[in-house]
Design a protein around this motif. Structure first.
Motif, PDB file in Angstrom:
ATOM      1  N   ASN A  16       0.841  -1.194   0.000  1.00  0.00           N
ATOM      2  CA  ASN A  16       0.000   0.000   0.000  1.00  0.00           C
ATOM      3  C   ASN A  16       0.882   1.253   0.000  1.00  0.00           C
ATOM      4  O   ASN A  16       2.115   1.174  -0.042  1.00  0.00           O
ATOM      5  CB  ASN A  16      -0.957  -0.021   1.192  1.00  0.00           C
ATOM      6  N   ALA A  17       0.268   2.408   0.072  1.00  0.00           N
ATOM      7  CA  ALA A  17       1.020   3.662  -0.008  1.00  0.00           C
ATOM      8  C   ALA A  17       2.025   3.796   1.132  1.00  0.00           C
ATOM      9  O   ALA A  17       3.152   4.269   0.934  1.00  0.00           O
ATOM     10  CB  ALA A  17       0.063   4.852  -0.020  1.00  0.00           C
ATOM     11  N   THR A  18       1.635   3.370   2.332  1.00  0.00           N
ATOM     12  CA  THR A  18       2.554   3.453   3.470  1.00  0.00           C
ATOM     13  C   THR A  18       3.756   2.544   3.268  1.00  0.00           C
ATOM     14  O   THR A  18       4.895   2.903   3.595  1.00  0.00           O
ATOM     15  CB  THR A  18       1.822   3.107   4.777  1.00  0.00           C
ATOM     16  N   ASP A  19       3.535   1.340   2.711  1.00  0.00           N
ATOM     17  CA  ASP A  19       4.656   0.448   2.399  1.00  0.00           C
ATOM     18  C   ASP A  19       5.616   1.122   1.426  1.00  0.00           C
ATOM     19  O   ASP A  19       6.840   1.051   1.584  1.00  0.00           O
ATOM     20  CB  ASP A  19       4.157  -0.861   1.776  1.00  0.00           C
ATOM     21  N   ALA A 120      -4.710   5.387  -2.604  1.00  0.00           N
ATOM     22  CA  ALA A 120      -5.084   4.126  -3.251  1.00  0.00           C
ATOM     23  C   ALA A 120      -3.918   3.463  -3.973  1.00  0.00           C
ATOM     24  O   ALA A 120      -4.105   2.473  -4.681  1.00  0.00           O
ATOM     25  CB  ALA A 120      -6.226   4.370  -4.244  1.00  0.00           C
ATOM     26  N   SER A 121      -2.692   3.988  -3.812  1.00  0.00           N
ATOM     27  CA  SER A 121      -1.537   3.374  -4.467  1.00  0.00           C
ATOM     28  C   SER A 121      -1.445   1.907  -4.088  1.00  0.00           C
ATOM     29  O   SER A 121      -1.526   1.546  -2.920  1.00  0.00           O
ATOM     30  CB  SER A 121      -0.250   4.082  -4.049  1.00  0.00           C
ATOM     31  N   ALA A 122      -1.282   1.065  -5.092  1.00  0.00           N
ATOM     32  CA  ALA A 122      -1.224  -0.369  -4.832  1.00  0.00           C
ATOM     33  C   ALA A 122      -0.279  -1.028  -5.833  1.00  0.00           C
ATOM     34  O   ALA A 122      -0.449  -0.875  -7.041  1.00  0.00           O
ATOM     35  CB  ALA A 122      -2.609  -0.995  -4.938  1.00  0.00           C
TER      36      ALA A 122
END
Length: 290
Positions: A16-19, A120-122
């Protein structure tokens, strides 16, 4: 089943975005993350032998800031030096093989550079032998040519930009990191490695924009533990003497968009004038605003 395996589906791990922020920088807004890379710049023209034009050595310093909508702004300063491919000395004058002329080398000094990672980055990372993961992202770039967006042959910048109304390039990044660090709750993944390729037109300082030659940059790098003082000496010296702002990342955005590129930097009147006068680049801490 191990903790790492519990996240996998057929060897794939969702990110995800945090990753992505932890891989690329840090979720701690008080900290800057330094990456150093090295590689080569080659030229390619169909029907000709590809040539190694330069070796390169570069660094970026980045801060990630989480916005109210959940997305992240990555705020960066980046410098890349063009080196003699044989001696690895920093080049200030380069002999252009297509024009048979000596030209002043304009090293990359982009300040600031911005990227937004939507909430929503994936992406998906693929597991590798030994417990590492990799993920790859390609970025096709196309935007009005900062030097001459109308491709006007009468423009004073035409000799540097040529008949390209649209600047286009492709960047590709592959990130590698240990699965154990991804599973950790720390704000950053310290062992991130990055592999980077870029295809682009000849650079403005080369003064041969209509040759149809493509530049291919191939580089690899990693996060630097600690701060800019742990960079290799050639980068540390240029930051200490010419680019002290690059000791730390920007703390906030000062404009929308992606910030400064090599082409928009060259288009600045003071940069173009310094180039014409044969100045030594990078110029001492250029103005932040393009």
């Amino acid at each position: 089943m191990s903790t790492a395996d519990s996240h996998d589906i057929a060897g794939m791990r969702p990110l995800n975005a945090t990753d992505l922020v932890r891989i690329r920088a840090s979720t701690d807004e008080s900290k800057s993350t330094v990456i150093e890379w090295q590689g080569q710049v080659l030229s390619y023209l169909p029907g000709e032998q590809p040539k190694v034009l330069f070796k390169v050595k570069g660094m970026s310093v980045t801060r990630a800031k989480k916005l109210e909508n959940g997305s992240y702004d990555l705020m960066t300063r980046e410098v890349q030096l063009y080196l003699d491919p044989s001696t690895e000395e920093v080049l200030h004058v380069w002999h252009n093989p297509w024009s048979d002329k000596d030209v002043t080398v304009v090293h990359v000094a982009n300040n600031p550079v911005y990227q937004n990672l939507p909430v929503a980055s994936a992406f998906e990372a693929r597991s590798q032998p030994g417990g590492n993961y990799t993920f790859q992202v390609s970025i096709p770039l196309a935007y009005p040519n900062p030097l001459n967006p109308s491709a006007d042959p009468e423009s004073s910048l035409y000799p540097y930009s040529g008949p390209q109304a649209l600047y286009s390039a492709i960047e590709s990044f592959t990130f590698s990191f240990p699965g154990m660090e991804l599973n950790d709750s720390a704000e950053s993944i310290p062992s991130t490695q990055v592999f980077w390729t870029r295809t682009s037109p000849l650079l403005p300082f080369m003064e041969t924009p209509a040759t149809n030659v493509t530049l291919l940059t191939i580089a690899n790098g990693a996060k630097v533990q600690g701060d800019w003082q742990n960079l290799s000496s050639v980068l540390r010296d240029v930051i200490e003497t010419q680019l002290p702002a690059y000791k730390d990342a920007p703390i906030s955005r000062d404009r929308p968009g992606g910030g400064v590129s090599s082409w928009s930097y060259f288009a600045r009147p003071e940069v173009l004038q310094a180039y014409k006068e044969g100045a030594t680049f990078p110029l001492p801490d250029p103005p932040v605003n393009p």
